[in-house]
Design a protein around this motif. Sequence first.
Motif, PDB file in Angstrom:
ATOM      1  N   LYS A  53       0.819  -1.211   0.000  1.00 20.25           N
ATOM      2  CA  LYS A  53       0.000   0.000   0.000  1.00 20.25           C
ATOM      3  C   LYS A  53       0.854   1.263   0.000  1.00 20.25           C
ATOM      4  CE  LYS A  53      -3.768  -2.436   2.235  1.00 20.25           C
ATOM      5  NZ  LYS A  53      -4.556  -2.595   1.054  1.00 20.25           N
ATOM      6  N   LEU A  55       2.672   2.705   2.241  1.00 19.48           N
ATOM      7  CA  LEU A  55       2.343   3.576   3.360  1.00 19.48           C
ATOM      8  C   LEU A  55       3.567   4.336   3.834  1.00 19.48           C
ATOM      9  CD1 LEU A  55       0.134   1.116   5.421  1.00 19.48           C
ATOM     10  CD2 LEU A  55      -0.632   2.916   3.880  1.00 19.48           C
ATOM     11  N   ASP A  61      -2.330   9.274   9.409  1.00 25.41           N
ATOM     12  CA  ASP A  61      -3.373   8.385   8.872  1.00 25.41           C
ATOM     13  C   ASP A  61      -2.822   6.988   8.601  1.00 25.41           C
ATOM     14  OD1 ASP A  61      -5.259  10.382   9.028  1.00 25.41           O
ATOM     15  OD2 ASP A  61      -5.199  10.872   6.885  1.00 25.41           O
ATOM     16  N   ALA A  62      -1.590   6.915   8.110  1.00 25.54           N
ATOM     17  CA  ALA A  62      -0.974   5.615   7.830  1.00 25.54           C
ATOM     18  C   ALA A  62      -0.717   4.860   9.128  1.00 25.54           C
ATOM     19  CB  ALA A  62       0.323   5.803   7.051  1.00 25.54           C
ATOM     20  N   LYS A  64      -2.349   5.224  11.941  1.00 28.56           N
ATOM     21  CA  LYS A  64      -3.663   4.849  12.464  1.00 28.56           C
ATOM     22  C   LYS A  64      -4.168   3.598  11.747  1.00 28.56           C
ATOM     23  CE  LYS A  64      -8.378   6.479  13.022  1.00 28.56           C
ATOM     24  NZ  LYS A  64      -9.389   7.426  12.599  1.00 28.56           N
ATOM     25  N   TYR A  65      -4.028   3.550  10.428  1.00 28.26           N
ATOM     26  CA  TYR A  65      -4.452   2.407   9.633  1.00 28.26           C
ATOM     27  C   TYR A  65      -3.723   1.136  10.091  1.00 28.26           C
ATOM     28  CZ  TYR A  65      -4.608  -0.821   5.718  1.00 28.26           C
ATOM     29  OH  TYR A  65      -4.744  -1.953   4.954  1.00 28.26           O
ATOM     30  N   GLU A  68      -5.011  -0.033  13.437  1.00 30.78           N
ATOM     31  CA  GLU A  68      -6.336  -0.642  13.307  1.00 30.78           C
ATOM     32  C   GLU A  68      -6.227  -2.064  12.759  1.00 30.78           C
ATOM     33  OE1 GLU A  68      -8.321   2.160  10.766  1.00 30.78           O
ATOM     34  OE2 GLU A  68      -8.859   3.478  12.448  1.00 30.78           O
ATOM     35  N   GLN A  69      -5.369  -2.253  11.767  1.00 31.41           N
ATOM     36  CA  GLN A  69      -5.169  -3.578  11.192  1.00 31.41           C
ATOM     37  C   GLN A  69      -4.547  -4.524  12.216  1.00 31.41           C
ATOM     38  OE1 GLN A  69      -6.335  -4.601   8.049  1.00 31.41           O
ATOM     39  NE2 GLN A  69      -7.345  -2.639   8.359  1.00 31.41           N
ATOM     40  N   ASP A  80      -7.343  -6.250   6.022  1.00 31.84           N
ATOM     41  CA  ASP A  80      -7.235  -5.979   4.595  1.00 31.84           C
ATOM     42  C   ASP A  80      -6.329  -7.024   3.962  1.00 31.84           C
ATOM     43  OD1 ASP A  80      -8.891  -3.821   4.830  1.00 31.84           O
ATOM     44  OD2 ASP A  80      -7.327  -2.310   4.614  1.00 31.84           O
TER      45      ASP A  80
END
Length: 94
Positions: A53, A55, A61-62, A64-65, A68-69, A80
């Motif tokens: 991705k 990142l 934001d990256a 945080k993503y 979350e994953q 994902d």
Amino acid sequence: MANMVFCKKYQTEMEALERAPLPGAKGQEVLQTVSKQAWQEWQLLQTMMINEKQLNLMQPDARKYVMEQMDKFFNNEETDKVTGYVNPDDITEL
């Protein structure tokens, strides 16, 4: 003898990490609830996600993503997909 932890990913007693892999409260949570094996598996998946991705972990934001994953992975929820990865064991020579 290695320290043991009840791993929330595998729902069994497993070898614990030697130290918190992240700073702060999140690191302590992982240390107390995630096995060494699960952490190593997460690191592989995380690396593939970051690469595929593209990142930039300097961006909030990256980060945080990724966090979350990570939570989804350890809680056995759907993460994902990494679409570009091919397991070398699945490759057959022609």
